[in-house]
Design a protein around this motif. Structure first.
Motif: not given
Length: 281
Positions: A61-82
Motif C-alpha cells: 500500500s502506497i499513499s501520497l498525501n497533501a504537501g508531497g508526503t508519502a507513506a507505504g507498507t509491504a506485507g507477507l502473510s501465511g501459515d507462519f503469521g503476518t
C-alpha cells in the motif's frame, strides 16, 4: 532453441501469482470556516494484494498525501503469521497486544512510525512483535506481547523498553473482571459490566483505586440519547439518523450534521460559535 519456448520454460519455473488485484482510492476534503480560511486536503492510495503460488499472500500500500508526503507498507502473510514493514506501522503493537489488563498506559490509537510488525497464532498462543521509530530524531522502540486463551480465561504478558506487564481477563456473562500489574506499580483489578435491555444499554466499571465510570444509552426510532460519567462529571449527547442524514449534539453545545451522498460525504459542524463545512469524496 526458440526464444518463446525458453521464455515459457523460465516462466513455468518461477512462482507466479494465483490471483492479484489492485485498487486506487483517494479523497479530496475541503473545509470552510464561516468568516475564515478554506482548507483543502487530498490523499491518494494505491493498494495491491496477490496470492502467491505457495499459498502466501503479498500485500502493498502506497499513499501520497497533501504537501508531497508519502507513506507505504509491504506485507507477507501465511501459515507462519503476518509480517508487515514500512511506514505508519504501530511500534507499540506487541505490548498493546499482550497488555490484556490495560495497565501499561498506552493510548487507544496506534503510535505510528517507520518499522516492522509481526503477528502469529500457534495452538491458542497468540504473539505479536514490533519495532519502529518513535520520534523525528530517529529513536526507536521494541515491543512484544503474547496471549493465551483457555476456557474463557485470557492470560497476557507484554514488554516494551524495560517495562513489562502480566495480566488476565475472565468473563462471567455480562461481567468481565481483569487484573494486571506492570513494572514498579501496584496491581490493578477492574470489574466491568455491560448489558442491553430492549432499547436501553448500560455499562459500568470500577477498579480497586475506586475509579468509577458509567454510561446509559437509550435508542428509539433513530434517536439515541447517552449519558456518561467519567468519575468527574457527566456528559449528555444525542444523535438522530434518518436515511443518509445523521445529526448529533452534546452538552458542550457542539452540533454536527453529516450527509452521505453515496460517493461523497458532506459534514457541517457548529462548535463554540464556529461553523465548519467539510465535503469529502
Amino acid at each position: 532453441m526458440n526464444k518463446s519456448i525458453i521464455a515459457l520454460a523460465i516462466a513455468a519455473a518461477l512462482p507466479v501469482a494465483a490471483q492479484a488485484g489492485a485498487t486506487l482510492s483517494g479523497s479530496v476534503e475541503a473545509s470552510v470556516e464561516a468568516g475564515g480560511a478554506t482548507t483543502i486536503a487530498s490523499s491518494v492510495t494505491l493498494a495491491s494484494s496477490e496470492v502467491l503460488a505457495n499459498g502466501m499472500t503479498a500485500t502493498t500500500s502506497i499513499s501520497l498525501n497533501a504537501g508531497g508526503t508519502a507513506a507505504g507498507t509491504a506485507g507477507l502473510s501465511g501459515d507462519f503469521g503476518t509480517l508487515t514493514l514500512g511506514s505508519g506501522v504501530d511500534n507499540q503493537a506487541g505490548a498493546r497486544h499482550g497488555d490484556v489488563a490495560s495497565v501499561m498506559g498506552h493510548s487507544t490509537t496506534a503510535n505510528s512510525g517507520n518499522g516492522a510488525t509481526y503477528t502469529g497464532d500457534f495452538a491458542g498462543l497468540s504473539v505479536s512483535l514490533a519495532h519502529g521509530q518513535i520520534d523525528a530524531e530517529g529513536a526507536t522502540a521494541t515491543s512484544a506481547g503474547a496471549t493465551y486463551d483457555f476456557n474463557g480465561l485470557t492470560i497476557g504478558a507484554a514488554q516494551q523498553e524495560g517495562v513489562s506487564s502480566l495480566g488476565g481477563s475472565y468473563s462471567f456473562g455480562d461481567l468481565t473482571v481483569t487484573a494486571g500489574k506492570k513494572t514498579d506499580t501496584a496491581a490493578v483489578i477492574t470489574a466491568s459490566y455491560s448489558t442491553t435491555v430492549d432499547a436501553l444499554t448500560i455499562t459500568a466499571s470500577v477498579n480497586n483505586s475506586s475509579t468509577t465510570e458509567a454510561s446509559v444509552a437509550y435508542t428509539l426510532d433513530g434517536i439515541t440519547v447517552t449519558a456518561a460519567y467519567d468519575g468527574t462529571d457527566t456528559d449528555v449527547s444525542a444523535s438522530y439518523t434518518s436515511g443518509d442524514l445523521t445529526v448529533t449534539a452534546n452538552s458542550d453545545s457542539k452540533v454536527t450534521a453529516a450527509l452521505d451522498l453515496g460517493n461523497a460525504d458532506l459534514t457541517v459542524t457548529r462548535d463554540g460559535g464556529a461553523t465548519t463545512m467539510s465535503y469529502k469524496v
